[in-house]
Design a protein around this motif. Structure first.
Motif, PDB file in Angstrom:
ATOM      1  N   THR A 245       0.833  -1.206   0.000  1.00 52.61           N
ATOM      2  CA  THR A 245       0.000   0.000   0.000  1.00 52.61           C
ATOM      3  C   THR A 245       0.864   1.251   0.000  1.00 52.61           C
ATOM      4  O   THR A 245       1.827   1.354   0.760  1.00 52.61           O
ATOM      5  CB  THR A 245      -0.924   0.020   1.236  1.00 52.61           C
ATOM      6  N   VAL A 246       0.508   2.189  -0.872  1.00 49.88           N
ATOM      7  CA  VAL A 246       1.215   3.474  -0.934  1.00 49.88           C
ATOM      8  C   VAL A 246       0.200   4.597  -0.857  1.00 49.88           C
ATOM      9  O   VAL A 246      -0.995   4.410  -1.126  1.00 49.88           O
ATOM     10  CB  VAL A 246       2.051   3.613  -2.221  1.00 49.88           C
ATOM     11  N   GLN A 247       0.698   5.772  -0.495  1.00 51.06           N
ATOM     12  CA  GLN A 247      -0.190   6.925  -0.492  1.00 51.06           C
ATOM     13  C   GLN A 247       0.597   8.186  -0.796  1.00 51.06           C
ATOM     14  O   GLN A 247       1.816   8.233  -0.707  1.00 51.06           O
ATOM     15  CB  GLN A 247      -0.936   7.069   0.838  1.00 51.06           C
ATOM     16  N   ALA A 248      -0.153   9.226  -1.175  1.00 47.72           N
ATOM     17  CA  ALA A 248       0.417  10.542  -1.420  1.00 47.72           C
ATOM     18  C   ALA A 248      -0.639  11.578  -1.085  1.00 47.72           C
ATOM     19  O   ALA A 248      -1.840  11.289  -1.105  1.00 47.72           O
ATOM     20  CB  ALA A 248       0.873  10.687  -2.869  1.00 47.72           C
ATOM     21  N   ARG A 249      -0.185  12.770  -0.786  1.00 49.60           N
ATOM     22  CA  ARG A 249      -1.094  13.846  -0.426  1.00 49.60           C
ATOM     23  C   ARG A 249      -0.819  15.051  -1.320  1.00 49.60           C
ATOM     24  O   ARG A 249       0.336  15.386  -1.585  1.00 49.60           O
ATOM     25  CB  ARG A 249      -0.911  14.218   1.049  1.00 49.60           C
ATOM     26  N   GLY A 250      -1.883  15.679  -1.801  1.00 45.95           N
ATOM     27  CA  GLY A 250      -1.726  16.842  -2.659  1.00 45.95           C
ATOM     28  C   GLY A 250      -3.076  17.298  -3.170  1.00 45.95           C
ATOM     29  O   GLY A 250      -4.106  16.673  -2.906  1.00 45.95           O
ATOM     30  N   PRO A 251      -3.099  18.366  -3.921  1.00 42.68           N
ATOM     31  CA  PRO A 251      -4.377  18.872  -4.442  1.00 42.68           C
ATOM     32  C   PRO A 251      -4.836  18.070  -5.653  1.00 42.68           C
ATOM     33  O   PRO A 251      -4.030  17.597  -6.451  1.00 42.68           O
ATOM     34  CB  PRO A 251      -4.042  20.311  -4.835  1.00 42.68           C
ATOM     35  N   LEU A 252      -6.146  17.906  -5.755  1.00 43.99           N
ATOM     36  CA  LEU A 252      -6.731  17.440  -7.009  1.00 43.99           C
ATOM     37  C   LEU A 252      -6.883  18.655  -7.916  1.00 43.99           C
ATOM     38  O   LEU A 252      -7.154  19.753  -7.414  1.00 43.99           O
ATOM     39  CB  LEU A 252      -8.092  16.804  -6.748  1.00 43.99           C
ATOM     40  N   PRO A 253      -6.641  18.548  -9.214  1.00 46.43           N
ATOM     41  CA  PRO A 253      -6.435  17.319  -9.997  1.00 46.43           C
ATOM     42  C   PRO A 253      -4.986  16.842 -10.100  1.00 46.43           C
ATOM     43  O   PRO A 253      -4.728  15.840 -10.764  1.00 46.43           O
ATOM     44  CB  PRO A 253      -6.971  17.718 -11.375  1.00 46.43           C
ATOM     45  N   ASP A 254      -4.027  17.555  -9.457  1.00 47.32           N
ATOM     46  CA  ASP A 254      -2.633  17.126  -9.561  1.00 47.32           C
ATOM     47  C   ASP A 254      -2.442  15.699  -9.061  1.00 47.32           C
ATOM     48  O   ASP A 254      -1.651  14.935  -9.613  1.00 47.32           O
ATOM     49  CB  ASP A 254      -1.734  18.075  -8.769  1.00 47.32           C
ATOM     50  N   LEU A 255      -3.162  15.345  -7.994  1.00 49.33           N
ATOM     51  CA  LEU A 255      -3.038  14.009  -7.437  1.00 49.33           C
ATOM     52  C   LEU A 255      -3.542  12.954  -8.422  1.00 49.33           C
ATOM     53  O   LEU A 255      -2.984  11.855  -8.504  1.00 49.33           O
ATOM     54  CB  LEU A 255      -3.827  13.943  -6.127  1.00 49.33           C
ATOM     55  N   TYR A 256      -4.583  13.268  -9.165  1.00 49.27           N
ATOM     56  CA  TYR A 256      -5.094  12.346 -10.179  1.00 49.27           C
ATOM     57  C   TYR A 256      -4.028  12.125 -11.265  1.00 49.27           C
ATOM     58  O   TYR A 256      -3.772  10.998 -11.683  1.00 49.27           O
ATOM     59  CB  TYR A 256      -6.374  12.902 -10.793  1.00 49.27           C
ATOM     60  N   ARG A 257      -3.405  13.218 -11.673  1.00 58.98           N
ATOM     61  CA  ARG A 257      -2.381  13.092 -12.710  1.00 58.98           C
ATOM     62  C   ARG A 257      -1.206  12.242 -12.203  1.00 58.98           C
ATOM     63  O   ARG A 257      -0.657  11.439 -12.956  1.00 58.98           O
ATOM     64  CB  ARG A 257      -1.892  14.481 -13.135  1.00 58.98           C
ATOM     65  N   GLN A 258      -0.843  12.405 -10.931  1.00 58.58           N
ATOM     66  CA  GLN A 258       0.234  11.579 -10.385  1.00 58.58           C
ATOM     67  C   GLN A 258      -0.181  10.106 -10.335  1.00 58.58           C
ATOM     68  O   GLN A 258       0.620   9.210 -10.615  1.00 58.58           O
ATOM     69  CB  GLN A 258       0.631  12.044  -8.989  1.00 58.58           C
ATOM     70  N   PHE A 259      -1.442   9.853 -10.011  1.00 59.54           N
ATOM     71  CA  PHE A 259      -1.942   8.478  -9.988  1.00 59.54           C
ATOM     72  C   PHE A 259      -1.817   7.824 -11.363  1.00 59.54           C
ATOM     73  O   PHE A 259      -1.526   6.630 -11.469  1.00 59.54           O
ATOM     74  CB  PHE A 259      -3.393   8.476  -9.508  1.00 59.54           C
ATOM     75  N   VAL A 260      -2.018   8.588 -12.418  1.00 58.30           N
ATOM     76  CA  VAL A 260      -1.839   8.058 -13.777  1.00 58.30           C
ATOM     77  C   VAL A 260      -0.397   7.587 -13.972  1.00 58.30           C
ATOM     78  O   VAL A 260      -0.144   6.539 -14.581  1.00 58.30           O
ATOM     79  CB  VAL A 260      -2.224   9.117 -14.829  1.00 58.30           C
TER      80      VAL A 260
END
Length: 276
Positions: A245-260
């Motif tokens: 399991t991993v996680q990250a914290r940040g604003p959407l939509p930047d977090l969505y782009r990182q998930f990609v």
């Protein structure tokens, strides 16, 4: 009025298993035509409500499923991959509303072709501690841009997932899950009329103000493979919470782009076919 349509394939009218939605499947060519027909129903509804700018994003698998010649000529199509924002490529704060066509339930739910983004490879996703799949993450990312999601189509499980996430979104069930690879199908003509009517009604009413997330969000993903979870912390801002399991914290939509980006890393490390 500018409308954005994100279209997946598992929740399209009449489709129930991998042979319908994967290139090379014995019914894939029929499936891609059905995909275009569901989109065209949504487009007719949007045009009837006064939409003047329609952008459709082919958001399934290879992202080149819809044949441009099968689409209503009123739309522009985003096709192919890679895309920085994947299922939300082309969505901007200038859009007045988003419509999700052909979506499916998240991994672990009893829905037709249910999964979260990568077949078996992603076991669970949480956004700020709340279980989420493609539906909730798309909704939250659009809301962060100030774009409300107004209609979602898919099987009854996908519709229930959207309603639980945001009951203000109009849902259109195109089929009723009888298993992960089986469904009771509504007649195509009936479904297309229902999609058109729902989109027209939703866009003709005052558009809701989306409840954008306040501040940074936390995205947590549990992978099937420990090798993925051990590799991703090499990306700045990504941390491990356990071996898978991993996680990250940040604003959407930047977090969505990182998930990609996470998914691209996972795809390079695994060879797990979806839906098996």
């Amino acid at each position: 009025m500018r409308i954005y349509i994100s279209v997946d394939m598992e929740g399209i009218t009449g489709l129930v298993d991998a042979h319908d939605v994967q290139p090379g499947g014995r019914d894939y060519e029929r499936g891609r035509r059905m995909m275009a027909q569901d989109v065209n129903a949504a487009v007719r509804g949007a045009v009837a409500a006064g939409a003047t700018d329609l952008l459709v994003n082919d958001a399934h698998g290879p992202m080149r499923n819809i044949l441009p010649e099968d689409l209503n000529p009123a739309v522009r199509l985003v096709r192919g991959k890679p895309k920085h924002m994947s299922m939300l490529e082309g969505l901007t704060p200038e859009h007045d509303a988003m419509v999700c066509v052909g979506y499916h339930a998240r991994a672990g739910e009893l829905g037709v072709l249910s999964h979260s983004f990568m077949g078996h490879e992603i076991e669970d996703i949480w956004l700020d501690g709340r279980p989420v799949g493609e539906i909730g993450l798309a909704h939250a990312t659009a809301a962060a841009m100030g774009v409300p999601t107004v209609v979602l189509t898919g099987d009854d499980s996908a519709c229930a997932e959207m309603t639980a996430w945001d009951p203000a979104v109009t849902t259109v069930p195109v089929k009723y899950a009888r298993g992960r690879f089986a469904a009771e199908l509504r007649p195509a003509g009936e479904v297309h009329a229902a999609i058109q009517e729902a989109v027209t009604a939703a866009l003709s009413a005052p558009l809701p103000a989306p409840a954008a997330p306040a501040g940074p969000a936390t995205l947590t993903v549990r992978w099937q493979s420990a090798s993925v979870a051990s590799t991703l912390p090499g990306i700045p801002g990504v941390t491990s919470t356990d071996s898978r399991t991993v996680q990250a914290r940040g604003p959407l939509p930047d977090l969505y782009r990182q998930f990609v980006v996470w998914m691209r890393v996972a795809a390079s490390l695994t060879d797990q076919p979806p839906y098996c």
